[in-house]
Scaffold this active site. Sequence first.
Site, PDB file in Angstrom:
ATOM      1  N   ASP A  97       0.827  -1.223   0.000  1.00 47.11           N
ATOM      2  CA  ASP A  97       0.000   0.000   0.000  1.00 47.11           C
ATOM      3  C   ASP A  97       0.858   1.268   0.000  1.00 47.11           C
ATOM      4  OD1 ASP A  97      -1.873  -1.961   0.393  1.00 47.11           O
ATOM      5  OD2 ASP A  97      -2.287  -1.454   2.483  1.00 47.11           O
ATOM      6  N   HIS A 130      -5.320 -11.022  -3.990  1.00 48.13           N
ATOM      7  CA  HIS A 130      -3.978 -11.288  -3.474  1.00 48.13           C
ATOM      8  C   HIS A 130      -2.870 -11.496  -4.511  1.00 48.13           C
ATOM      9  CE1 HIS A 130      -6.611 -12.015   0.018  1.00 48.13           C
ATOM     10  NE2 HIS A 130      -5.677 -11.289   0.577  1.00 48.13           N
TER      11      HIS A 130
HETATM   12  O1  F6P Z   1      -2.123  -3.995   3.591  1.00 43.49           O
HETATM   13  C1  F6P Z   1      -1.858  -4.833   2.542  1.00 43.49           C
HETATM   14  C2  F6P Z   1      -3.126  -5.355   1.940  1.00 43.49           C
HETATM   15  O2  F6P Z   1      -2.772  -6.128   0.817  1.00 43.49           O
HETATM   16  C3  F6P Z   1      -4.169  -4.277   1.588  1.00 43.49           C
HETATM   17  O3  F6P Z   1      -3.900  -3.648   0.383  1.00 43.49           O
HETATM   18  C4  F6P Z   1      -5.438  -5.071   1.605  1.00 43.49           C
HETATM   19  O4  F6P Z   1      -6.571  -4.281   1.898  1.00 43.49           O
HETATM   20  C5  F6P Z   1      -5.202  -6.047   2.716  1.00 43.49           C
HETATM   21  O5  F6P Z   1      -3.809  -6.200   2.849  1.00 43.49           O
HETATM   22  C6  F6P Z   1      -5.835  -7.386   2.472  1.00 43.49           C
HETATM   23  O6  F6P Z   1      -5.839  -8.091   3.651  1.00 43.49           O
HETATM   24  P1  F6P Z   1      -5.646  -9.679   3.733  1.00 43.49           P
HETATM   25  O7  F6P Z   1      -4.265  -9.958   3.238  1.00 43.49           O
HETATM   26  O8  F6P Z   1      -5.772 -10.010   5.179  1.00 43.49           O
HETATM   27  O9  F6P Z   1      -6.697 -10.279   2.883  1.00 43.49           O
END
Ligand code: F6P
Length: 368
Positions: free
Chosen positions: A135, A289
């Site tokens: 981010d 992801h």
């Molecule tokens: O903070 C990194 C991030 O990839 C964000 O961009 C996203 O909102 C969040 O993590 C997703 O969370 P998780 O990996 O727990 O699904």
Amino acid sequence: MRIGMLTGGGDAPGLNPAIKGLVYRGSELGLQVIGLLDGWRSLVNPVPEVLPLDREMVRRWDRDGGTNLGSSRTNPFKQVGAQGEVHDRSQEVVDNIERLKLEALVVCGGEDTMGVGAKLAQRGIRIVGVPKTIDKDLAGTDYTLGFDTALRNVSEVIERSRTPAGSHGWVQIVEVMGRHAGHLALWSGVAGQAHLILIPEHPFRYERVFHLLRSRLGDSDLSRGPSLRPRYSVIVVAEGARAEDGEMVTIDDRHDAFGHVRLGGIGEVLARRIAAETPYEARAVILGHPQRGGPPSPIDRIMGMLFGARAAEAVAANEFGKMVSARGVAPACELSLVDISTVLGTINVVDVDRYYDKDRYHLKSIGM
Ligand code: F6P
């Protein structure tokens, strides 16, 4: 000196190079590095899971994405039990650090991981942080590991979304991560030459989006045959973007141990509104992801190694309660240490006045 190393929060490319940098530079400075598995979870467990690291073991890790130590979003100060009750397990962490005879910890992560580190530092634990998040929203540093690779990954998808959108005459919406910050959306949108970019820092108006689409595509029926006018548009929308009169869209209302809700779905909401209120067909894709996936880019390899090495130097010099920070453009940037608490309670967002054209929903001065 025997030290522990962990990676916390969402995985990001650049973490493995950082581990290698720490182990390599650390070995020159007399540090013995013990890997702690799955972030803070390792240290709240009765028997911490560890992996002693040496040069031989991490020699090839700079090429690997993700984190070979594993990660979790465990918050030792807020462990939720089976009945929803909350436990503070931070004393277990302190006890385990003692049991493992660790004289210091290097923690790689974002605001949440640093936040735990800062609280433990107040309890006397000797901590050095390494900034990581795709981010790029951490205060106190101009670079966070993972951003460059995610930028590459997302730009490639935007680029590839052109041919289906162009062939079918769609408005293709690409929803990207970034939580409350639009860095990834803005710069990947520019690199991939998206036509509109919607970011959390500037709530958008649906009417304005429709108007911008009409001025590019016209009001004509897209099935009328070839014309010189473009037949498609690509919109990049950050997962945390919202309309002026709307809320942020979330996948559900569950919160993680750090109080974050999972964002997602604004792309589909936008696609439905475009289909209902303009002549255009719209499609939305949530990149999810895989944005964080794959091998680290050259910048993330270099920055990971440099950050890890700088953390080793900080430990050897007894500079604790600090986070490694980069100032300037990676990789030729100045590395220094900032107080770990710099990152708490504030995030680094897009400077809208400097970079964002609020009328065209795009980067300023680029003429899109
Ligand atoms: O903070 C990194 C991030 O990839 C964000 O961009 C996203 O909102 C969040 O993590 C997703 O969370 P998780 O990996 O727990 O699904």
